[in-house]
Motif scaffolding. Structure first.
Motif, PDB file in Angstrom:
ATOM      1  N   LEU A   1       0.856  -1.182   0.000  1.00 13.90           N
ATOM      2  CA  LEU A   1       0.000   0.000   0.000  1.00 13.90           C
ATOM      3  C   LEU A   1       0.893   1.232   0.000  1.00 13.90           C
ATOM      4  CD1 LEU A   1      -2.907   1.188   0.336  1.00 13.90           C
ATOM      5  CD2 LEU A   1      -2.487   1.139   2.802  1.00 13.90           C
ATOM      6  N   LEU A   2       0.661   2.141  -0.968  1.00 14.75           N
ATOM      7  CA  LEU A   2       1.486   3.339  -1.088  1.00 14.75           C
ATOM      8  C   LEU A   2       0.638   4.598  -0.950  1.00 14.75           C
ATOM      9  CD1 LEU A   2       3.710   2.412  -4.185  1.00 14.75           C
ATOM     10  CD2 LEU A   2       4.237   2.089  -1.764  1.00 14.75           C
ATOM     11  N   SER A   3       1.273   5.648  -0.442  1.00 12.15           N
ATOM     12  CA  SER A   3       0.704   6.987  -0.428  1.00 12.15           C
ATOM     13  C   SER A   3       1.649   7.893  -1.209  1.00 12.15           C
ATOM     14  CB  SER A   3       0.582   7.485   1.018  1.00 12.15           C
ATOM     15  OG  SER A   3       1.881   7.697   1.564  1.00 12.15           O
ATOM     16  N   PRO A   4       1.252   9.140  -1.489  1.00 14.99           N
ATOM     17  CA  PRO A   4       2.194  10.022  -2.176  1.00 14.99           C
ATOM     18  C   PRO A   4       3.511  10.185  -1.423  1.00 14.99           C
ATOM     19  CG  PRO A   4      -0.011  10.932  -2.296  1.00 14.99           C
ATOM     20  CD  PRO A   4      -0.097   9.737  -1.386  1.00 14.99           C
ATOM     21  N   ALA A   5       3.458  10.075  -0.091  1.00 15.59           N
ATOM     22  CA  ALA A   5       4.668  10.237   0.705  1.00 15.59           C
ATOM     23  C   ALA A   5       5.590   9.022   0.623  1.00 15.59           C
ATOM     24  CB  ALA A   5       4.298  10.512   2.159  1.00 15.59           C
ATOM     25  N   THR A   6       5.040   7.838   0.386  1.00 14.02           N
ATOM     26  CA  THR A   6       5.855   6.618   0.386  1.00 14.02           C
ATOM     27  C   THR A   6       6.127   6.072  -1.004  1.00 14.02           C
ATOM     28  OG1 THR A   6       3.899   5.203   0.640  1.00 14.02           O
ATOM     29  CG2 THR A   6       4.974   5.970   2.667  1.00 14.02           C
ATOM     30  N   ALA A   7       5.444   6.609  -2.012  1.00 11.43           N
ATOM     31  CA  ALA A   7       5.577   6.050  -3.364  1.00 11.43           C
ATOM     32  C   ALA A   7       7.008   6.124  -3.879  1.00 11.43           C
ATOM     33  CB  ALA A   7       4.637   6.772  -4.317  1.00 11.43           C
ATOM     34  N   GLY A   8       7.722   7.161  -3.498  1.00  9.19           N
ATOM     35  CA  GLY A   8       9.090   7.317  -3.976  1.00  9.19           C
ATOM     36  C   GLY A   8      10.039   6.269  -3.461  1.00  9.19           C
ATOM     37  N   ASP A   9       9.666   5.604  -2.385  1.00  5.58           N
ATOM     38  CA  ASP A   9      10.536   4.580  -1.797  1.00  5.58           C
ATOM     39  C   ASP A   9      10.318   3.209  -2.426  1.00  5.58           C
ATOM     40  OD1 ASP A   9      11.560   6.464  -0.011  1.00  5.58           O
ATOM     41  OD2 ASP A   9       9.947   6.087   1.439  1.00  5.58           O
ATOM     42  N   TYR A  10       9.245   3.061  -3.229  1.00  5.55           N
ATOM     43  CA  TYR A  10       8.941   1.753  -3.807  1.00  5.55           C
ATOM     44  C   TYR A  10       9.906   1.438  -4.943  1.00  5.55           C
ATOM     45  CZ  TYR A  10       6.555  -2.024  -6.216  1.00  5.55           C
ATOM     46  OH  TYR A  10       6.275  -3.218  -6.825  1.00  5.55           O
ATOM     47  N   ARG A  11      10.393   0.226  -4.950  1.00  2.68           N
ATOM     48  CA  ARG A  11      11.313  -0.212  -5.992  1.00  2.68           C
ATOM     49  C   ARG A  11      10.680  -1.339  -6.797  1.00  2.68           C
ATOM     50  NH1 ARG A  11      12.663   3.937  -5.195  1.00  2.68           N
ATOM     51  NH2 ARG A  11      14.604   4.777  -4.364  1.00  2.68           N
ATOM     52  N   TRP A  12      10.521  -1.113  -8.092  1.00  2.00           N
ATOM     53  CA  TRP A  12       9.921  -2.090  -8.998  1.00  2.00           C
ATOM     54  C   TRP A  12      10.846  -3.289  -9.152  1.00  2.00           C
ATOM     55  CZ3 TRP A  12      10.879  -4.279 -13.844  1.00  2.00           C
ATOM     56  CH2 TRP A  12       9.766  -4.779 -14.538  1.00  2.00           C
ATOM     57  N   SER A  13      10.292  -4.511  -9.030  1.00  2.00           N
ATOM     58  CA  SER A  13      11.115  -5.715  -9.150  1.00  2.00           C
ATOM     59  C   SER A  13      10.508  -6.732 -10.118  1.00  2.00           C
ATOM     60  CB  SER A  13      11.288  -6.369  -7.768  1.00  2.00           C
ATOM     61  OG  SER A  13      10.030  -6.725  -7.221  1.00  2.00           O
ATOM     62  N   GLY A  14       9.490  -6.320 -10.846  1.00  2.00           N
ATOM     63  CA  GLY A  14       8.845  -7.216 -11.795  1.00  2.00           C
ATOM     64  C   GLY A  14       7.468  -6.696 -12.140  1.00  2.00           C
ATOM     65  N   PRO A  15       6.775  -7.338 -13.050  1.00  2.00           N
ATOM     66  CA  PRO A  15       5.446  -6.875 -13.464  1.00  2.00           C
ATOM     67  C   PRO A  15       4.492  -6.739 -12.280  1.00  2.00           C
ATOM     68  CG  PRO A  15       6.250  -8.557 -14.952  1.00  2.00           C
ATOM     69  CD  PRO A  15       7.213  -8.531 -13.801  1.00  2.00           C
ATOM     70  N   VAL A  16       3.761  -5.638 -12.268  1.00  3.65           N
ATOM     71  CA  VAL A  16       2.821  -5.367 -11.180  1.00  3.65           C
ATOM     72  C   VAL A  16       1.547  -4.747 -11.755  1.00  3.65           C
ATOM     73  CG1 VAL A  16       4.534  -5.068  -9.346  1.00  3.65           C
ATOM     74  CG2 VAL A  16       3.879  -3.105 -10.759  1.00  3.65           C
ATOM     75  N   VAL A  17       0.501  -4.780 -10.949  1.00  2.26           N
ATOM     76  CA  VAL A  17      -0.727  -4.052 -11.246  1.00  2.26           C
ATOM     77  C   VAL A  17      -0.834  -2.909 -10.243  1.00  2.26           C
ATOM     78  CG1 VAL A  17      -3.245  -4.154 -11.332  1.00  2.26           C
ATOM     79  CG2 VAL A  17      -1.890  -6.067 -12.193  1.00  2.26           C
ATOM     80  N   VAL A  18      -1.063  -1.709 -10.764  1.00  3.37           N
ATOM     81  CA  VAL A  18      -1.202  -0.514  -9.927  1.00  3.37           C
ATOM     82  C   VAL A  18      -2.664  -0.109  -9.940  1.00  3.37           C
ATOM     83  CG1 VAL A  18      -0.538   1.907  -9.660  1.00  3.37           C
ATOM     84  CG2 VAL A  18       1.156   0.223 -10.435  1.00  3.37           C
ATOM     85  N   LYS A  19      -3.241   0.083  -8.760  1.00  2.28           N
ATOM     86  CA  LYS A  19      -4.672   0.419  -8.708  1.00  2.28           C
ATOM     87  C   LYS A  19      -4.973   1.350  -7.538  1.00  2.28           C
ATOM     88  CE  LYS A  19      -5.761  -3.960  -8.265  1.00  2.28           C
ATOM     89  NZ  LYS A  19      -6.489  -5.246  -8.021  1.00  2.28           N
ATOM     90  N   PRO A  20      -5.868   2.319  -7.733  1.00  2.00           N
ATOM     91  CA  PRO A  20      -6.342   3.134  -6.607  1.00  2.00           C
ATOM     92  C   PRO A  20      -7.077   2.244  -5.610  1.00  2.00           C
ATOM     93  CG  PRO A  20      -7.011   4.071  -8.720  1.00  2.00           C
ATOM     94  CD  PRO A  20      -6.513   2.695  -9.000  1.00  2.00           C
ATOM     95  N   VAL A  21      -7.013   2.608  -4.341  1.00  2.00           N
ATOM     96  CA  VAL A  21      -7.649   1.791  -3.314  1.00  2.00           C
ATOM     97  C   VAL A  21      -9.170   1.844  -3.407  1.00  2.00           C
ATOM     98  CG1 VAL A  21      -8.084   1.674  -0.818  1.00  2.00           C
ATOM     99  CG2 VAL A  21      -5.740   1.771  -1.673  1.00  2.00           C
ATOM    100  N   ALA A  22      -9.728   3.014  -3.709  1.00  2.00           N
ATOM    101  CA  ALA A  22     -11.182   3.152  -3.613  1.00  2.00           C
ATOM    102  C   ALA A  22     -11.838   3.711  -4.865  1.00  2.00           C
ATOM    103  CB  ALA A  22     -11.549   4.021  -2.413  1.00  2.00           C
ATOM    104  N   ALA A  23     -11.294   3.407  -6.038  1.00  2.00           N
ATOM    105  CA  ALA A  23     -11.946   3.813  -7.288  1.00  2.00           C
ATOM    106  C   ALA A  23     -12.661   2.609  -7.877  1.00  2.00           C
ATOM    107  CB  ALA A  23     -10.934   4.375  -8.272  1.00  2.00           C
ATOM    108  N   GLY A  24     -13.636   2.865  -8.747  1.00  2.00           N
ATOM    109  CA  GLY A  24     -14.392   1.776  -9.348  1.00  2.00           C
ATOM    110  C   GLY A  24     -14.224   1.727 -10.848  1.00  2.00           C
TER     111      GLY A  24
END
Length: 314
Positions: free
Chosen positions: A131-154
């Protein structure tokens, strides 16, 4: 003037990106219920205001007064401000019967992160992720294919399949347009299968034949609503696979405390079902996924809606 027919307030629209989808659901519900009920249309505008059938503004007090003149409320509103339990909470405070899940179930199911926590506690497999927020997104390191999705959008809005590290930043930026919390999940390899559950009296749980979404990539917003989706019902699954999907769907339905109709979406893998998401107010035109599934079970669209109304009144 009151008649002897049950008076049903059908609410459509909503102050979110699924406004048009909700209007379509509400219009279909009104038409189907109109032959057996006294239907009262109410619309939530894109700005969050309330309007009557002539488009006149009601204000919150006027809306509650109009809702209170009805026997039951049918909130055909998808996304935040509706499916997230907001209308169910309003009805609960006003003492009005409301079709669908209570506020707690709607709010939890709308939050994909909380839904995964509930699923894991109920023994249902979920995709690994963070789970990422704007404050923590910069610390995430991609290591393979992923799906990115908003938590509460439809309607799959803001969802991206990221196959290369260079595409991650743009995917996160798009997801954060829709929510300030974003899930980044490992890609699950399996068939996308939806299961519809309808609750009834005395704890009855009716599970419709599953539906498969066939096609490459993500079942995105455009594909959902442009008529190009390849939806197959009943899905070509084995009896054991169908039983495992149905069991997981009912377990999730009950763990969240759902009522009425819910659509529970899975990936069917070699190891069994993996939860994708739960929709406590899924698309409700006659050609939407859940009504298609119940049609395959021999329950016609008007009958499905009538059962939902009857359950709320009880």
């Amino acid at each position: 003037m009151r008649t002897d027919r049950l008076r049903v307030a059908v609410v459509g629209g909503g102050a979110n990106s699924e406004h048009e989808v909700s209007l379509a659901s509400a219009a279909a519900v009104r038409t189907a219920l109109g032959t057996s009920y006294d239907v009262v249309p109410i619309t939530l505008t894109r700005c969050g205001g309330w309007q009557d059938r002539e488009g006149r503004p009601l204000g919150v007090l006027g809306a509650v007064a109009l809702l209170s003149s009805c026997d039951v409320v049918f909130p055909a509103v998808h996304g935040p401000g509706g499916e997230d339990g907001a209308i169910a909470a309003l009805c609960a405070l006003a003492g009005l019967p409301c079709v669908g899940s209570p506020a707690s179930a709607g709010a939890t199911a709308m939050d994909k992160h909380l839904t995964k926590l509930v699923a894991a506690a109920a023994g249902i497999d979920v995709a690994a992720g963070v789970l990422l927020s704007p404050a923590t997104a910069g610390d995430y390191r991609w290591s393979g294919p992923v799906v990115v999705k908003p938590v509460a959008a439809g309607s799959s809005q803001g969802v991206s399949l990221v196959a290369a590290a260079a595409d991650l930043e743009a995917a996160l930026k798009e997801a954060f347009v829709h929510d300030d919390r974003v899930l980044v999940e490992e890609v699950v390899h399996g068939r996308e299968i939806d299961v519809a559950v309808l609750g009834g009296r005395d704890g009855e749980r009716l599970v419709a034949p599953p539906l498969e979404i066939v096609g490459p990539g993500i079942f995105d917003y455009a594909t959902k609503y442009d008529g190009s989706a390849d939806l197959r019902v009943p899905a070509a699954v084995t009896p054991d696979e169908e039983a495992s999907l149905a069991a997981a769907a009912v377990r999730m339905y009950d763990a969240l405390g759902c009522r009425g109709l819910a659509r529970i979406d899975f990936f069917l893998t070699a190891e069994g079902p993996v939860l994708l998401e739960v929709n406590t107010m899924p698309g409700l035109t006659e050609h939407s996924q859940a009504p298609r599934m119940f049609a395959a079970a021999g329950i016609a669209y008007p009958d499905l809606l009538g059962r939902m109304v009857a359950d709320a009144v009880r």
